[in-house]
Design an enzyme around this catalytic site. Sequence first.
Site, PDB file in Angstrom:
ATOM      1  N   ASP A  78       0.758   4.125  -7.395  1.00  0.00           N
ATOM      2  CA  ASP A  78       0.197   5.480  -7.549  1.00  0.00           C
ATOM      3  C   ASP A  78      -0.012   5.742  -9.054  1.00  0.00           C
ATOM      4  O   ASP A  78      -0.452   4.866  -9.771  1.00  0.00           O
ATOM      5  CB  ASP A  78       1.100   6.531  -6.886  1.00  0.00           C
ATOM      6  CG  ASP A  78       1.095   6.401  -5.353  1.00  0.00           C
ATOM      7  OD1 ASP A  78       0.139   5.811  -4.822  1.00  0.00           O
ATOM      8  OD2 ASP A  78       2.041   6.873  -4.715  1.00  0.00           O
ATOM      9  N   ASP A 128       1.039  -0.929  -5.145  1.00  0.00           N
ATOM     10  CA  ASP A 128       0.311   0.307  -5.405  1.00  0.00           C
ATOM     11  C   ASP A 128       1.299   1.312  -5.998  1.00  0.00           C
ATOM     12  O   ASP A 128       2.064   1.939  -5.262  1.00  0.00           O
ATOM     13  CB  ASP A 128      -0.254   0.805  -4.065  1.00  0.00           C
ATOM     14  CG  ASP A 128      -0.933   2.151  -4.177  1.00  0.00           C
ATOM     15  OD1 ASP A 128      -1.057   2.670  -5.289  1.00  0.00           O
ATOM     16  OD2 ASP A 128      -1.345   2.667  -3.118  1.00  0.00           O
ATOM     17  N   ASP A 140       0.753  10.523   2.077  1.00  0.00           N
ATOM     18  CA  ASP A 140       0.459   9.788   0.841  1.00  0.00           C
ATOM     19  C   ASP A 140       0.189  10.808  -0.260  1.00  0.00           C
ATOM     20  O   ASP A 140      -0.941  11.007  -0.702  1.00  0.00           O
ATOM     21  CB  ASP A 140      -0.753   8.875   1.073  1.00  0.00           C
ATOM     22  CG  ASP A 140      -1.024   7.952  -0.111  1.00  0.00           C
ATOM     23  OD1 ASP A 140      -0.124   7.779  -0.957  1.00  0.00           O
ATOM     24  OD2 ASP A 140      -2.154   7.415  -0.197  1.00  0.00           O
ATOM     25  N   GLU A 169      -2.834   4.276 -11.072  1.00  0.00           N
ATOM     26  CA  GLU A 169      -4.094   5.033 -10.993  1.00  0.00           C
ATOM     27  C   GLU A 169      -4.044   6.235 -11.926  1.00  0.00           C
ATOM     28  O   GLU A 169      -2.968   6.800 -12.169  1.00  0.00           O
ATOM     29  CB  GLU A 169      -4.347   5.483  -9.551  1.00  0.00           C
ATOM     30  CG  GLU A 169      -3.318   6.474  -9.033  1.00  0.00           C
ATOM     31  CD  GLU A 169      -3.401   6.702  -7.520  1.00  0.00           C
ATOM     32  OE1 GLU A 169      -3.565   5.721  -6.760  1.00  0.00           O
ATOM     33  OE2 GLU A 169      -3.293   7.874  -7.117  1.00  0.00           O
ATOM     34  N   SER A 219       0.809  -1.226   0.000  1.00  0.00           N
ATOM     35  CA  SER A 219       0.000   0.000   0.000  1.00  0.00           C
ATOM     36  C   SER A 219       0.837   1.267   0.000  1.00  0.00           C
ATOM     37  O   SER A 219       1.724   1.437   0.849  1.00  0.00           O
ATOM     38  CB  SER A 219      -0.884  -0.021   1.255  1.00  0.00           C
ATOM     39  OG  SER A 219      -1.274   1.288   1.615  1.00  0.00           O
ATOM     40  N   GLY A 220       0.523   2.175  -0.913  1.00  0.00           N
ATOM     41  CA  GLY A 220       1.214   3.459  -0.948  1.00  0.00           C
ATOM     42  C   GLY A 220       0.980   4.253   0.321  1.00  0.00           C
ATOM     43  O   GLY A 220       1.916   4.841   0.887  1.00  0.00           O
ATOM     44  N   LEU A 221      -0.267   4.272   0.782  1.00  0.00           N
ATOM     45  CA  LEU A 221      -0.589   5.004   2.011  1.00  0.00           C
ATOM     46  C   LEU A 221       0.199   4.449   3.197  1.00  0.00           C
ATOM     47  O   LEU A 221       0.819   5.198   3.960  1.00  0.00           O
ATOM     48  CB  LEU A 221      -2.098   4.906   2.293  1.00  0.00           C
ATOM     49  CG  LEU A 221      -2.540   5.405   3.671  1.00  0.00           C
ATOM     50  CD1 LEU A 221      -2.285   6.895   3.835  1.00  0.00           C
ATOM     51  CD2 LEU A 221      -4.018   5.086   3.913  1.00  0.00           C
ATOM     52  N   LYS A 229       0.187  12.811  -6.628  1.00  0.00           N
ATOM     53  CA  LYS A 229      -1.156  12.366  -6.227  1.00  0.00           C
ATOM     54  C   LYS A 229      -1.425  12.771  -4.776  1.00  0.00           C
ATOM     55  O   LYS A 229      -0.508  13.135  -4.040  1.00  0.00           O
ATOM     56  CB  LYS A 229      -1.314  10.857  -6.426  1.00  0.00           C
ATOM     57  CG  LYS A 229      -0.407   9.938  -5.638  1.00  0.00           C
ATOM     58  CD  LYS A 229      -0.811   9.635  -4.194  1.00  0.00           C
ATOM     59  CE  LYS A 229      -2.147   9.044  -3.948  1.00  0.00           C
ATOM     60  NZ  LYS A 229      -2.335   7.671  -4.313  1.00  0.00           N
ATOM     61  N   ASN A 258      -3.837  11.129  -1.461  1.00  0.00           N
ATOM     62  CA  ASN A 258      -4.669   9.980  -1.090  1.00  0.00           C
ATOM     63  C   ASN A 258      -6.136  10.245  -1.433  1.00  0.00           C
ATOM     64  O   ASN A 258      -6.658  11.335  -1.201  1.00  0.00           O
ATOM     65  CB  ASN A 258      -4.511   9.687   0.410  1.00  0.00           C
ATOM     66  CG  ASN A 258      -5.297   8.447   0.808  1.00  0.00           C
ATOM     67  OD1 ASN A 258      -6.484   8.515   1.134  1.00  0.00           O
ATOM     68  ND2 ASN A 258      -4.647   7.308   0.746  1.00  0.00           N
ATOM     69  N   SER A 259      -6.788   9.237  -1.959  1.00  0.00           N
ATOM     70  CA  SER A 259      -8.153   9.370  -2.484  1.00  0.00           C
ATOM     71  C   SER A 259      -9.162   9.846  -1.442  1.00  0.00           C
ATOM     72  O   SER A 259     -10.218  10.363  -1.795  1.00  0.00           O
ATOM     73  CB  SER A 259      -8.633   8.022  -3.029  1.00  0.00           C
ATOM     74  OG  SER A 259      -7.721   7.519  -3.957  1.00  0.00           O
ATOM     75  N   ARG A 292      -6.218   1.496 -12.371  1.00  0.00           N
ATOM     76  CA  ARG A 292      -7.113   1.953 -11.287  1.00  0.00           C
ATOM     77  C   ARG A 292      -7.830   3.223 -11.701  1.00  0.00           C
ATOM     78  O   ARG A 292      -7.186   4.203 -12.090  1.00  0.00           O
ATOM     79  CB  ARG A 292      -6.278   2.177 -10.031  1.00  0.00           C
ATOM     80  CG  ARG A 292      -6.973   2.988  -8.950  1.00  0.00           C
ATOM     81  CD  ARG A 292      -6.195   2.877  -7.670  1.00  0.00           C
ATOM     82  NE  ARG A 292      -6.521   3.928  -6.738  1.00  0.00           N
ATOM     83  CZ  ARG A 292      -5.967   4.025  -5.534  1.00  0.00           C
ATOM     84  NH1 ARG A 292      -5.064   3.145  -5.147  1.00  0.00           N
ATOM     85  NH2 ARG A 292      -6.300   4.999  -4.723  1.00  0.00           N
ATOM     86  N   HIS A 350     -12.257   2.416  -7.678  1.00  0.00           N
ATOM     87  CA  HIS A 350     -12.157   2.938  -6.316  1.00  0.00           C
ATOM     88  C   HIS A 350     -13.361   3.826  -6.019  1.00  0.00           C
ATOM     89  O   HIS A 350     -13.893   4.489  -6.919  1.00  0.00           O
ATOM     90  CB  HIS A 350     -10.864   3.740  -6.173  1.00  0.00           C
ATOM     91  CG  HIS A 350     -10.351   3.780  -4.766  1.00  0.00           C
ATOM     92  ND1 HIS A 350     -10.793   2.936  -3.775  1.00  0.00           N
ATOM     93  CD2 HIS A 350      -9.407   4.579  -4.178  1.00  0.00           C
ATOM     94  CE1 HIS A 350     -10.148   3.206  -2.645  1.00  0.00           C
ATOM     95  NE2 HIS A 350      -9.305   4.198  -2.864  1.00  0.00           N
TER      96      HIS A 350
HETATM   97  C1  SPV Z   1      -3.396   2.595  -0.670  1.00  0.00           C
HETATM   98  O1  SPV Z   1      -3.481   1.628   0.100  1.00  0.00           O
HETATM   99  O2  SPV Z   1      -2.434   3.367  -0.676  1.00  0.00           O
HETATM  100  C2  SPV Z   1      -4.470   2.866  -1.619  1.00  0.00           C
HETATM  101  C3  SPV Z   1      -5.809   2.541  -1.246  1.00  0.00           C
HETATM  102  O3  SPV Z   1      -4.217   3.442  -2.657  1.00  0.00           O
HETATM  103  S1  SPV Z   1      -6.529   3.959  -0.596  1.00  0.00           S
HETATM  104  O4  SPV Z   1      -5.695   4.490   0.443  1.00  0.00           O
HETATM  105  O5  SPV Z   1      -7.795   3.467  -0.125  1.00  0.00           O
HETATM  106  O6  SPV Z   1      -6.705   4.912  -1.669  1.00  0.00           O
HETATM  107 MG    MG Z   2      -2.409   4.375  -2.637  1.00  0.00          MG
END
Ligand code: SPV
Ligand code: MG
Length: 312
Positions: free
Chosen positions: A102, A100, A73, A129, A61-63, A135, A137-138, A172, A203
């Site tokens: 990004d 991930d 993130d 994505e 996971s990027g986050l 980026k 975080n979403s 993504r 997502h």
């Molecule tokens: C991550 O885990 O970094 C993701 C998922 O991209 S989210 O944080 O839900 O966007």
């Molecule tokens: Mg991410």
Amino acid sequence: MQDQSNSLLVDGSAYELNSSRADTLRSEICSTAKLSFLMEAHDGLSAAIVERAGFKGIWASGLSIACSLGYRDANEASWSQFVDVVERIVDSSQLPVLVDGDGGFGNFNNARLLARKLRVRGVAGVALEDSCFPKLNSFVGSRHPLADVDEFCGRLRAVKDTVANELVLVARIEALIAGHGMNEAIARAHAYREAGADAILIHSRSSSADEILSFADAWQNRLPVIIVPTKYYRTPTCEYRRAEISTVIWANHSMRAAVAAMRRVCGRIFAEEHVANIEPDIASLEDIFELFSYDELAEAETRYLYPNKLQH
Ligand code: SPV
Ligand code: MG
């Protein structure tokens, strides 16, 4: 936990292991035949724990990786810092790792460089994505500019041309996150399929699964569908089986569990100025040594460090 004597970096078989992990990710996880699960990891320790829990694949996971490095993130960590962490994740289990990626850290050129480096480190797949660099975080704020479709397709094609089938390529879609609606999400899914994606990650930041279920219904599994139920966590898993979703990603739960546990323990030790009371609530040292196969090291020492010493 991976056999240390079979380290990717020692035996030179990174490409072989890489393609077999990519095959596993493609055929057993990102497949429409059954619902599969990827569990988040953000370092070697969390990857080893994911494997021991029984999961068949890892989401890097990027986050969570950003958090564990002390970054936001928001592409604050560089691609090379990120790839170094991913290597520790790959090397700490035998599981296929979907990374991930990004937006690929830039344009088509940065994306294909990232993919090439991830392949060398033994990852099984990368999710890119359709966001713009840097980026965010979403789930943070509401400004999530989408990449131009053609430009993003160029990123996907460049990655595909670089790593072919040695990495599973997940496209993504952030259209629902960015508030562009279902038609835009479906149009992008078609374009990304044309550009060579192996699976679609849709997502959503909604607290209900309705959006992603409507997407799945309209998309009709033209490519396998991957979801991230971080916000719609109350939806029972049977709904995803009914919708023939391919893969569920539990995207950040190891990292969030670690934050809660560390905060609790630090708070108690600070307040109590003593550690005796928390001992039953934390992992034992034996547990840690077992997790990282210290017995293998002792056994290897008898073979390599003292080969001529008489065994009693
Ligand atoms: C991550 O885990 O970094 C993701 C998922 O991209 S989210 O944080 O839900 O966007
Ligand atoms: Mg991410």
